[in-house]
Design an enzyme around this catalytic site. Sequence first.
Site, PDB file in Angstrom:
ATOM      1  N   TYR A 160      -2.121  -1.955  10.350  1.00  0.00           N
ATOM      2  CA  TYR A 160      -2.211  -2.066   8.889  1.00  0.00           C
ATOM      3  C   TYR A 160      -0.945  -1.513   8.238  1.00  0.00           C
ATOM      4  O   TYR A 160      -0.332  -2.155   7.388  1.00  0.00           O
ATOM      5  CB  TYR A 160      -3.448  -1.321   8.399  1.00  0.00           C
ATOM      6  N   SER A 172       0.863  -1.193   0.000  1.00  0.00           N
ATOM      7  CA  SER A 172       0.000   0.000   0.000  1.00  0.00           C
ATOM      8  C   SER A 172       0.891   1.231   0.000  1.00  0.00           C
ATOM      9  O   SER A 172       2.065   1.170   0.389  1.00  0.00           O
ATOM     10  CB  SER A 172      -0.867   0.014   1.255  1.00  0.00           C
TER      11      SER A 172
HETATM   12  P1  NAD Z   1     -11.625  -5.925  -0.405  1.00  0.00           P
HETATM   13  O1  NAD Z   1     -12.040  -5.908   1.008  1.00  0.00           O
HETATM   14  O2  NAD Z   1     -12.545  -5.388  -1.454  1.00  0.00           O
HETATM   15  O3  NAD Z   1     -11.202  -7.412  -0.822  1.00  0.00           O
HETATM   16  C1  NAD Z   1     -10.386  -8.205  -0.013  1.00  0.00           C
HETATM   17  C2  NAD Z   1     -10.756  -9.664  -0.189  1.00  0.00           C
HETATM   18  O4  NAD Z   1      -9.878 -10.438   0.631  1.00  0.00           O
HETATM   19  C3  NAD Z   1     -12.184  -9.981   0.272  1.00  0.00           C
HETATM   20  O5  NAD Z   1     -12.863 -10.729  -0.735  1.00  0.00           O
HETATM   21  C4  NAD Z   1     -11.979 -10.808   1.537  1.00  0.00           C
HETATM   22  O6  NAD Z   1     -12.986 -11.781   1.760  1.00  0.00           O
HETATM   23  C5  NAD Z   1     -10.632 -11.446   1.268  1.00  0.00           C
HETATM   24  N1  NAD Z   1      -9.964 -11.857   2.510  1.00  0.00           N
HETATM   25  C6  NAD Z   1      -9.911 -11.177   3.682  1.00  0.00           C
HETATM   26  N2  NAD Z   1      -9.250 -11.903   4.597  1.00  0.00           N
HETATM   27  C7  NAD Z   1      -8.863 -13.055   3.989  1.00  0.00           C
HETATM   28  C8  NAD Z   1      -8.155 -14.216   4.420  1.00  0.00           C
HETATM   29  N3  NAD Z   1      -7.719 -14.328   5.677  1.00  0.00           N
HETATM   30  N4  NAD Z   1      -7.941 -15.199   3.530  1.00  0.00           N
HETATM   31  C9  NAD Z   1      -8.403 -15.110   2.260  1.00  0.00           C
HETATM   32  N5  NAD Z   1      -9.099 -14.050   1.796  1.00  0.00           N
HETATM   33  C10 NAD Z   1      -9.324 -13.042   2.652  1.00  0.00           C
HETATM   34  O7  NAD Z   1     -10.222  -5.164  -0.448  1.00  0.00           O
HETATM   35  P2  NAD Z   1      -9.355  -4.500  -1.641  1.00  0.00           P
HETATM   36  O8  NAD Z   1      -9.492  -3.045  -1.551  1.00  0.00           O
HETATM   37  O9  NAD Z   1      -9.598  -5.188  -2.928  1.00  0.00           O
HETATM   38  O10 NAD Z   1      -7.903  -4.855  -1.077  1.00  0.00           O
HETATM   39  C11 NAD Z   1      -7.076  -5.821  -1.639  1.00  0.00           C
HETATM   40  C12 NAD Z   1      -5.675  -5.559  -1.141  1.00  0.00           C
HETATM   41  O11 NAD Z   1      -5.301  -4.233  -1.499  1.00  0.00           O
HETATM   42  C13 NAD Z   1      -5.492  -5.665   0.366  1.00  0.00           C
HETATM   43  O12 NAD Z   1      -4.259  -6.269   0.653  1.00  0.00           O
HETATM   44  C14 NAD Z   1      -5.492  -4.214   0.799  1.00  0.00           C
HETATM   45  O13 NAD Z   1      -4.812  -4.034   2.008  1.00  0.00           O
HETATM   46  C15 NAD Z   1      -4.791  -3.557  -0.354  1.00  0.00           C
HETATM   47  N6  NAD Z   1      -4.992  -2.118  -0.511  1.00  0.00           N
HETATM   48  C16 NAD Z   1      -6.230  -1.597  -0.630  1.00  0.00           C
HETATM   49  C17 NAD Z   1      -6.375  -0.218  -0.741  1.00  0.00           C
HETATM   50  C18 NAD Z   1      -7.727   0.423  -0.842  1.00  0.00           C
HETATM   51  O14 NAD Z   1      -7.817   1.650  -0.779  1.00  0.00           O
HETATM   52  N7  NAD Z   1      -8.794  -0.321  -1.003  1.00  0.00           N
HETATM   53  C19 NAD Z   1      -5.262   0.618  -0.757  1.00  0.00           C
HETATM   54  C20 NAD Z   1      -3.997   0.045  -0.651  1.00  0.00           C
HETATM   55  C21 NAD Z   1      -3.883  -1.324  -0.521  1.00  0.00           C
END
Ligand code: NAD
Length: 258
Positions: free
Chosen positions: A157, A143
């Site tokens: 986080y 991130s």
């Molecule tokens: P999201 O919540 O839309 O999707 C995350 C998915 O991961 C969900 O389907 C959830 O069920 C699954 N998940 C959660 N815990 C799990 C586990 N223990 N085992 C298997 N699956 C699991 O989130 P997103 O925004 O698509 O985020 C994806 C990645 O991107 C994450 O690592 C997040 O930290 C990172 N990220 C997101 C953002 C943002 O602004 N959304 C910014 C930077 C980084």
Amino acid sequence: MRLQDKVALITGAGSGIGRETARLFAQNGASVVAVDINVPAAQETVERIREAGGTAIACAADVARAADCEHMVQEAERAFGKLNILFNNAGIMLSEDDDAVTTDESIWDKTMAVNLKGVFLGCKYGIPALRRAGGGSIINTASFVALLGAATPQLAYTASKGGVLAMTRELAVVHARENIRVNALCPGPLRTELLMKFLDSEEKRQRRLVHIPMGRFGEAREMAYAALYLASDEAAFVTGTEFVVDGGITAAYVTPEG
Ligand code: NAD
């Protein structure tokens, strides 16, 4: 087709970045293993891929559990005969995650188990499969908070994502001569469920938007395109990078909004 004949395993494929990447990879010729702890969500991703004429299977796994990670890699090889691309993308951001004083130890442990240990376990079981395939590409979702500190804290986080970045660099160096590339994807703030749940009021959203030169949240699809590049052979000389896709947030001292 940029991923013709490749097999890709994507964790967190039931939502957000993972789902959009699964769809884009499949559109580009990859066979996809859509992994999620939320099984109906992973199955829905698979249905969407199949409706569009792509190839995918769903796989249930909690990335914080070693046995589940071993199983997901076995499933990829069982279903498609090999593994070429490993996208360690599943992550959580808990609403109780705050500063050092107020964050409960259990929130720290839970965040680290999924966001940091989950990436380690994906690599632990995925790397032997990539070796068997003659090499491959690993993408770990970090991130922009691994690079910048925020005054609205989410300490566990942030620390977990810093760990993902450090781990990615070392993995890249260790496995470079095995034809295994390892890169981190550093998304900026996105309009996905994960962040919108955390920024649960218009005021909180606006406070974050002020810091983004482009003045908007990113889209999951925009991360998927970056992952597609890193996964493909077009990125053959790219390893150990912090691939930032953030609307300019890490470049800004002052934004047009001030
Ligand atoms: P999201 O919540 O839309 O999707 C995350 C998915 O991961 C969900 O389907 C959830 O069920 C699954 N998940 C959660 N815990 C799990 C586990 N223990 N085992 C298997 N699956 C699991 O989130 P997103 O925004 O698509 O985020 C994806 C990645 O991107 C994450 O690592 C997040 O930290 C990172 N990220 C997101 C953002 C943002 O602004 N959304 C910014 C930077 C980084």
